[in-house]
Design an enzyme around this catalytic site. Structure first.
Site, PDB file in Angstrom:
ATOM      1  CE  LYS A   1      46.714  47.034  43.481  1.00  0.00           C
ATOM      2  NZ  LYS A   1      46.402  46.857  41.995  1.00  0.00           N
TER       3      LYS A   1
ATOM      4  N   GLY B   1      42.202  37.630  43.721  1.00  0.00           N
ATOM      5  CA  GLY B   1      42.726  37.669  42.360  1.00  0.00           C
ATOM      6  C   GLY B   1      43.143  36.290  41.896  1.00  0.00           C
ATOM      7  CB  SER B   2      45.174  35.261  39.019  1.00  0.00           C
ATOM      8  OG  SER B   2      46.469  35.784  39.286  1.00  0.00           O
TER       9      SER B   2
ATOM     10  N   GLY C   1      48.433  35.213  43.614  1.00  0.00           N
ATOM     11  CA  GLY C   1      48.351  34.814  45.013  1.00  0.00           C
ATOM     12  C   GLY C   1      49.568  34.035  45.466  1.00  0.00           C
TER      13      GLY C   1
ATOM     14  CD  GLU D   1      37.898  34.621  46.326  1.00  0.00           C
ATOM     15  OE1 GLU D   1      38.116  33.585  45.653  1.00  0.00           O
ATOM     16  OE2 GLU D   1      37.388  35.643  45.875  1.00  0.00           O
TER      17      GLU D   1
ATOM     18  CB  CYS E   1      36.715  33.466  41.280  1.00  0.00           C
ATOM     19  SG  CYS E   1      35.891  34.034  42.796  1.00  0.00           S
TER      20      CYS E   1
ATOM     21  CD  GLU F   1      39.696  31.660  37.756  1.00  0.00           C
ATOM     22  OE1 GLU F   1      38.673  31.856  38.446  1.00  0.00           O
ATOM     23  OE2 GLU F   1      40.828  32.044  38.095  1.00  0.00           O
TER      24      GLU F   1
END
Length: 490
Positions: free
Chosen positions: A185, A237-238, A242, A259, A293, A392
């Site tokens: 995706k 992703g964020s 997550g 992750e 990240c 972040e």
């Protein structure tokens, strides 16, 4: 009127499902906007829930009934080597696509792509060096036992926009070697890498349904996470996304690799030169416009050297040229989207409201009236509990914090919900090892960002679950099966 070159992809009006380019059920599309010009570069279908379901059906059928899981590891490894060669042949196409999607410098693409190619070849090598079947001694009275490592099943691989070719490689390569089938995706902001991989799958004649590629927004993507036919989700992703994915998967006891985000510290000890540290940290923060990240965005120094570090980072950024990522003299390109630029600008405003000292940057480059550009920015006198130090940002913004001593620096480094990456700047390696034992971080490096997917990458705390890269990255796509027999088989 300014125009963009033709995108070097052949099937952007279709989805790749079951080994074929198919017309989407969805009637909506996604415009991919060039980050430097703000012009629409190309468009792709915005897959809906029915399209996601078709991809899952194809992957499920390929796993349950197709040849891929029944090949030997060596046979699957040969396909990975072919993928590596095919990716290498398409580097020039990645150079055309990736900088326009996310702002990475064209000159940096080749370096990252070499890592991507190496990843496929590395996992191909594990076909012979990794132990997929291990004899063990039973403890229940039987005479023979084995642990057999088998593929987890159908994998939904959800990748972000910042480094799609690399992040998909560390999902696709181990999953395929293990014998899994994959639904990839892609992100709406940067779907080009997924389409390129689909073209490679078709070119190599990968069995139908082994790799399926769709692009979708969050609503349709959730169907990939909720469907019980998907055995595992591998997500990068964020942290907020997550959390949502992890909650859904937990409710149906599905496997996951997550992750997630980071707010990584760089502790600069007193024996290390400030100018050298500032150059290393600032240069790394320019890569991909800080959209990494694992970036070392919290710089922690002793109180007596705080101002010197702020000034040195500001001086480094003042010499940085900002502009077209295809210009060889440019060091920082745009960020990926208008939304991302707005997010960064909002955090810069928050930092000033919180009382941090804006030492450099903080705005849009005055000479650039188009594109999603943000000046590299440095804040000093940043509070440990401030939002600037805790959240972040995912952009070229550095925060300098002061510590009383080394123990206080470690306390500050650990004082976030994240634990992805860290670095200690000192010439004493033994000192780094001592401090590393106290840092709550998935990676601790010396004198720079040492995040290493070749060994294994992932985080503590809310930076994620599991590891990508290395042997651990393969184990994430395997299930252990215990086989206990009355006697050793002939």
């Amino acid at each position: 009127m300014r125009t963009l070159p033709k995108v070097p992809l052949s099937f952007t009006e279709s989805l790749y499902i079951g080994g074929q380019w198919v017309q989407p059920h969805s009637t909506t599309s996604i415009d991919v906007v060039d980050s430097s010009s703000e012009l629409v570069y190309y468009s792709v279908p915005n897959a809906d829930v029915e399209d996601i379901g078709r991809a899952i059906t194809a992957a499920r059928t390929a796993f349950d009934d197709g040849p891929w899981p029944r090949l030997t590891h060596a046979e699957r490894a040969r396909v990975l080597l072919d993928i590596a060669d095919a990716v290498e042949a398409r580097i020039d196409d990645v150079v055309e696509i990736w900088p326009r999607e996310t702002g990475i410098l064209a000159s940096s693409v080749d370096v990252v792509m070499r890592e991507v190619i190496d990843a496929y070849r590395y996992y191909a090598g594990l076909a012979t060096s990794f132990t997929f079947e291990e004899e063990v001694t039973p403890t229940n009275g039987a005479d023979f036992g084995m642990i057999v490592k088998e593929p987890v099943g159908v994998v939904g691989a959800i990748i972000p926009w910042n480094s799609p070719m690399a992040l998909m490689a560390y999902k696709i390569a181990p999953a395929l070697l293990a014998g899994c089938t994959v639904i990839l995706k892609s992100s709406p902001e940067a779907p080009g890498a997924g389409y390129l991989m689909a073209e490679i799958a078709e070119q190599l004649g990968l069995p139908a349904g082994v790799l399926n590629v769709v692009t979708a927004d969050r609503a349709a993507s959730e169907a990939l996470v909720t469907d019980p036919r998907v055995d595992k989700i591998a997500f990068t992703g964020s942290t907020e996304a997550g959390k949502r994915i992890g909650g859904i998967l937990g409710s149906r006891i599905a496997r996951s690799s997550l992750e997630l985000g980071g707010k990584s510290p760089a502790i600069v000890l007193d024996d290390f030169d400030i100018a050298e540290a500032a150059h290393t940290i600032a240069s790394a923060e320019c890569f991909l416009s800080g959209q990494i990240c694992a970036s070392l965005t919290r710089v922690i120094v002793s109180e007596s050297r705080h101002d010197e570090m702020v000034d040195a980072l500001a001086a480094e950024f003042s010499r940085v040229s900002i502009g077209d990522p295809y210009d060889p003299d440019v060091a920082v390109g745009p960020v990926a989207t208008e939304r991302q630029r707005a997010r960064i600008e909002n955090y810069i405003e928050i930092g000033q409201q919180e009382g941090a000292t804006l030492a450099y940057g903080g705005g849009r480059p005055p000479h650039l009236d188009r594109g999603f550009f943000v000046e590299p920015t440095v804040f000093g006198n940043v509070g440990v509990t401030s939002r600037l130090a805790q959240e972040e940002i995912f952009g070229p913004v550095l925060a300098v914090l002061s510590a009383r001593d080394v123990d206080d620096a470690v306390r500050i480094a650990n004082a976030t919900e994240f634990g992805l990456n860290a670095s200690v700047f000192t010439h004493e390696s033994r000192r780094v090892l001592e401090i590393a034992r106290s840092l709550h971080s998935g990676t601790v490096g010396q004198n720079g960002n040492r995040a290493d997917f070749g060994i294994g990458f992932g985080g503590f705390k809310r930076s994620g679950i599991g590891r990508e890269g290395g042997v651990a990255g393969l184990q994430a796509y395997l299930e252990n099966k215990t086989v206990v027999l009355d006697a050793r088989p002939e």
